[in-house]
Scaffold this motif. Structure first.
Motif, PDB file in Angstrom:
ATOM      1  N   TYR A 459      53.427  36.733  36.030  1.00 15.21           N
ATOM      2  CA  TYR A 459      53.227  36.023  37.045  1.00 15.21           C
ATOM      3  C   TYR A 459      53.881  35.739  38.315  1.00 15.21           C
ATOM      4  O   TYR A 459      53.782  34.734  39.109  1.00 15.21           O
ATOM      5  N   SER A 460      54.652  36.953  38.422  1.00 16.32           N
ATOM      6  CA  SER A 460      55.609  36.828  39.555  1.00 16.32           C
ATOM      7  C   SER A 460      54.998  37.167  41.056  1.00 16.32           C
ATOM      8  O   SER A 460      55.757  37.083  41.907  1.00 16.32           O
ATOM      9  N   TYR A 461      53.903  38.132  40.888  1.00 13.91           N
ATOM     10  CA  TYR A 461      53.675  38.900  41.917  1.00 13.91           C
ATOM     11  C   TYR A 461      52.341  38.365  42.741  1.00 13.91           C
ATOM     12  O   TYR A 461      52.132  38.169  43.891  1.00 13.91           O
ATOM     13  N   ALA A 462      51.411  38.292  42.012  1.00 15.42           N
ATOM     14  CA  ALA A 462      49.993  37.981  42.297  1.00 15.42           C
ATOM     15  C   ALA A 462      49.992  36.522  42.755  1.00 15.42           C
ATOM     16  O   ALA A 462      50.532  35.568  42.308  1.00 15.42           O
ATOM     17  N   SER A 463      49.134  36.064  43.847  1.00 17.85           N
ATOM     18  CA  SER A 463      48.936  34.893  44.365  1.00 17.85           C
ATOM     19  C   SER A 463      48.205  33.861  43.486  1.00 17.85           C
ATOM     20  O   SER A 463      47.585  34.479  42.419  1.00 17.85           O
ATOM     21  N   PHE A 464      48.196  32.680  43.432  1.00 16.74           N
ATOM     22  CA  PHE A 464      47.350  31.920  42.708  1.00 16.74           C
ATOM     23  C   PHE A 464      45.932  32.135  42.797  1.00 16.74           C
ATOM     24  O   PHE A 464      45.343  32.227  41.703  1.00 16.74           O
ATOM     25  N   GLU A 465      45.323  32.641  43.702  1.00 20.53           N
ATOM     26  CA  GLU A 465      44.230  33.090  43.961  1.00 20.53           C
ATOM     27  C   GLU A 465      43.590  34.224  43.295  1.00 20.53           C
ATOM     28  O   GLU A 465      42.743  34.317  42.624  1.00 20.53           O
ATOM     29  N   GLN A 466      44.597  35.112  43.453  1.00 18.14           N
ATOM     30  CA  GLN A 466      44.310  36.507  42.906  1.00 18.14           C
ATOM     31  C   GLN A 466      44.582  36.298  41.204  1.00 18.14           C
ATOM     32  O   GLN A 466      43.696  37.357  40.611  1.00 18.14           O
ATOM     33  N   MET A 467      45.489  35.539  40.787  1.00 20.49           N
ATOM     34  CA  MET A 467      45.689  35.241  39.339  1.00 20.49           C
ATOM     35  C   MET A 467      44.398  34.848  38.956  1.00 20.49           C
ATOM     36  O   MET A 467      43.747  35.275  37.811  1.00 20.49           O
ATOM     37  N   LYS A 468      43.911  33.939  39.391  1.00 20.31           N
ATOM     38  CA  LYS A 468      42.254  33.153  38.864  1.00 20.31           C
ATOM     39  C   LYS A 468      41.345  34.431  39.112  1.00 20.31           C
ATOM     40  O   LYS A 468      40.776  34.559  37.830  1.00 20.31           O
ATOM     41  N   ILE A 469      41.117  35.161  39.850  1.00 16.32           N
ATOM     42  CA  ILE A 469      40.069  36.186  40.205  1.00 16.32           C
ATOM     43  C   ILE A 469      40.522  37.289  39.060  1.00 16.32           C
ATOM     44  O   ILE A 469      39.537  37.799  38.407  1.00 16.32           O
ATOM     45  N   GLY A 470      41.851  37.618  39.111  1.00 15.65           N
ATOM     46  CA  GLY A 470      42.366  38.805  38.202  1.00 15.65           C
ATOM     47  C   GLY A 470      41.982  38.392  36.544  1.00 15.65           C
ATOM     48  O   GLY A 470      41.661  39.252  35.897  1.00 15.65           O
ATOM     49  N   ILE A 471      42.382  37.334  36.093  1.00 16.28           N
ATOM     50  CA  ILE A 471      42.268  36.876  34.824  1.00 16.28           C
ATOM     51  C   ILE A 471      40.823  36.791  34.205  1.00 16.28           C
ATOM     52  O   ILE A 471      40.613  37.047  33.095  1.00 16.28           O
ATOM     53  N   GLY A 472      40.041  36.446  35.452  1.00 12.30           N
ATOM     54  CA  GLY A 472      38.448  36.308  34.998  1.00 12.30           C
ATOM     55  C   GLY A 472      37.698  37.704  34.923  1.00 12.30           C
ATOM     56  O   GLY A 472      37.041  37.832  34.047  1.00 12.30           O
ATOM     57  N   ARG A 473      38.299  38.415  35.969  1.00 12.58           N
ATOM     58  CA  ARG A 473      37.860  39.850  35.589  1.00 12.58           C
ATOM     59  C   ARG A 473      38.462  40.470  34.379  1.00 12.58           C
ATOM     60  O   ARG A 473      37.444  41.265  33.905  1.00 12.58           O
ATOM     61  N   LEU A 474      39.650  40.482  34.119  1.00  7.89           N
ATOM     62  CA  LEU A 474      40.323  40.812  32.839  1.00  7.89           C
ATOM     63  C   LEU A 474      39.082  40.332  31.569  1.00  7.89           C
ATOM     64  O   LEU A 474      38.968  41.393  30.644  1.00  7.89           O
ATOM     65  N   ALA A 475      38.993  39.064  31.431  1.00 10.94           N
ATOM     66  CA  ALA A 475      38.229  38.626  30.274  1.00 10.94           C
ATOM     67  C   ALA A 475      36.875  39.307  30.504  1.00 10.94           C
ATOM     68  O   ALA A 475      36.197  39.656  29.454  1.00 10.94           O
ATOM     69  N   HIS A 476      36.424  39.623  31.370  1.00 13.00           N
ATOM     70  CA  HIS A 476      34.865  40.228  31.706  1.00 13.00           C
ATOM     71  C   HIS A 476      35.137  41.677  31.217  1.00 13.00           C
ATOM     72  O   HIS A 476      33.821  42.257  30.684  1.00 13.00           O
ATOM     73  N   SER A 477      36.287  42.187  31.430  1.00 19.14           N
ATOM     74  CA  SER A 477      36.327  43.908  31.117  1.00 19.14           C
ATOM     75  C   SER A 477      36.525  44.073  29.506  1.00 19.14           C
ATOM     76  O   SER A 477      36.439  45.192  29.250  1.00 19.14           O
ATOM     77  N   ILE A 478      36.790  42.863  28.908  1.00 18.59           N
ATOM     78  CA  ILE A 478      37.098  43.298  27.451  1.00 18.59           C
ATOM     79  C   ILE A 478      36.052  43.345  26.754  1.00 18.59           C
ATOM     80  O   ILE A 478      34.951  42.946  26.970  1.00 18.59           O
ATOM     81  N   PRO A 479      35.760  44.819  26.054  1.00 15.22           N
ATOM     82  CA  PRO A 479      34.732  45.068  25.551  1.00 15.22           C
ATOM     83  C   PRO A 479      34.156  44.114  24.173  1.00 15.22           C
ATOM     84  O   PRO A 479      34.940  43.506  23.642  1.00 15.22           O
TER      85      PRO A 479
END
Length: 479
Positions: A459-479
């Motif tokens: 949680y140290s590098y990505a911005s708040f907006e990037q975290m929101k988008i990134g965790i959402g995409r991660l959840a979508h990538s889980i098979p």
């Protein structure tokens, strides 16, 4: 062949993209950067880096093949043609591919090479990066740099152990943690990683065994393995390294040295309890096992400070203590330090002088000023406040997107959340899928090659907006 370049073809400049790319490759070959016999990056790799269709690369390769510059070779992909293809007077050159494959230092794991490359892809969301966001860099940096002394004071080579004023300030800084040491026993290094390299080269012999937690950041490196040493992983629990496992290996003589990250462990975030620290230290005293204590995250406590360093228990010169400013002040300064017995510090300083003739004098002076003027403490207060907010937001996102799919423990400090999936899945496939979707992850197998259930999230590098988008995409990538 890993393909990395800052060059890009220019669109709409009147020259076809395939022709620009063919000219780029031709220049690489004719300058000797890609010598005869070397493998050309794959069409897919080049197309991805340049942001063009693969058919564009196929067209460029066809032109280069027609010119006799490249050729397909069974089992080796596309290679630069032999020099005789265009100049019979050119002598046969060394097989650089063979040199690359047989160098003593082992290459990084393929995934780490991919991460190192992908971190600089525009707009990539870095959810595993172990460094502070540029937003957390100290605002007082410009003020410090405006105080630069005369050129002769800071632009020459420093003494082997580093600038005395910085070693003096670090000595005072460490006294606040119960580590009482003179500047004579402090060595300035170019980050904590160089400390590990110096110890591997300067103190240990081929065939040594390094004990460490499993998982561990150390497992993601090739520092000790490249020096002919083996790694032995010790299990972790909520109090830190398993003392019984340590006694088993130390007592059987299987360990030459112990490496540990007791405060906000990388990658798990675990904090070794005071009792466990005492047990580990006493076991190492009993078996005369030296300790490397990597304390790079100590100052990044968010709830309460971790227990005093193992070094604070040390009256026997058993502990080599490694500190760093890369996680707190700035990774680009490349300033860390080693504390240990004087004869060890002199040995490591000698090895360091043979490798780089000293860490940047300007960086050393800058860090000394931050410590001397009390600015470092002020900066840490700001960083902790920001990291608390970032940690809370990432935990909120995980609870929304991954509750029921994975589990995690709220870290008390540092940068990382060690996330475990509740069912088996291919972490390799998840890494690839997320990367294709613009999200960069750090899989658990980097820190324990058998691990197929964890991710190290930061949680140290990505911005708040990037975290929101990134965790959402991660959840979508889980098979």
């Amino acid at each position: 062949m890993k393909f990395e370049t800052n060059w890009r073809p220019v669109r709409n400049n009147g020259m076809p993209l395939y022709r620009q790319i063919a000219d780029y490759v031709r220049a690489k070959i004719e300058s000797g950067e890609w010598p005869p016999g070397s493998r050309i990056p794959t069409e897919r790799a080049i197309a991805q880096v340049f942001g063009v269709n693969r058919s564009t690369i196929v067209q460029a390769f066809a032109e280069l093949t027609a010119d006799g510059l490249i050729e397909g070779k069974s089992g080796s992909g596309t290679i630069v043609s032999a020099a005789a293809a265009w100049d019979n007077e050119v002598p046969k050159l060394p097989d650089w591919e063979a040199y690359v494959k047989t160098g003593v230092h082992r290459p990084n794991q393929r995934t780490i090479q991919d991460i190192n490359h992908a971190e600089f892809i525009p707009d990539i969301i870095r959810l595993g990066t172990g460094e502070p966001s540029p937003d957390l860099y100290p605002k007082a940096m410009n003020r410090i740099l405006r105080q630069l002394p005369p050129q002769t004071d800071i632009f020459g080579y420093p003494e082997p152990r580093g600038l005395y004023p910085l070693r003096e300030e670090i000595s005072k800084h460490m006294a606040g943690y119960g580590v009482n040491v003179s500047p004579d026993s402090v060595l300035i290094v170019s980050g904590a990683l160089q400390a590990l390299q110096l110890i591997a080269l300067g103190l240990l012999k081929n065939g040594s065994s390094v004990l460490t937690e499993s998982p561990s950041y150390l497992q993601s490196l090739q520092v000790f393995q490249s020096a002919g040493m083996s790694m032995i992983g010790l299990p972790l629990n909520e109090e830190g390294m398993d003392a019984r496992a340590l006694e088993h290996y130390a007592g059987s003589g299987k360990g030459t040295l112990l490496y540990t990250i007791p405060s906000f462990h990388n990658p798990t975030g675990t904090v070794m309890s005071l009792n466990r620290r005492q047990d580990v230290y006493q076991l190492c005293v009993k078996y005369k096992l030296p300790i490397m204590e990597d304390d790079a995250y100590r100052d990044l406590w968010l709830d309460e400070p971790s227990p005093p360093p193992l070094k604070s228990l040390d009256q026997n010169g058993l502990v080599l203590y490694i500190g760093s400013m890369s996680k707190t002040l700035s990774p680009g300064l490349r300033i860390g330090w080693v504390i240990g017995p004087e004869q060890v510090i002199h040995r490591l300083a000698d090895v360091k002088m043979q490798s780089d003739y000293g860490a940047s004098t300007l960086s050393q002076w800058t860090v000394a000023q931050f410590l001397r003027q009390g600015l470092y403490g002020e900066h840490l207060d700001h960083v902790r406040k920001e990291l608390r907010a970032r940690r809370a937001y990432m935990l909120q996102l995980l609870d929304y997107y991954l509750k029921g799919v994975a589990e995690w423990v709220e870290p008390a400090g540092g940068f990382y959340i060690w996330l475990r999936f509740k069912r088996d899945l291919s972490i390799h496939a998840l890494f690839d899928a997320a990367l294709k979707d613009g999200v960069l992850l750090n899989p658990g197998y980097l820190y324990d090659k058998t691990d197929q259930n964890h991710l190290r999230l930061s949680y140290s590098y990505a911005s708040f907006e990037q975290m929101k988008i990134g965790i959402g995409r991660l959840a979508h990538s889980i098979p």
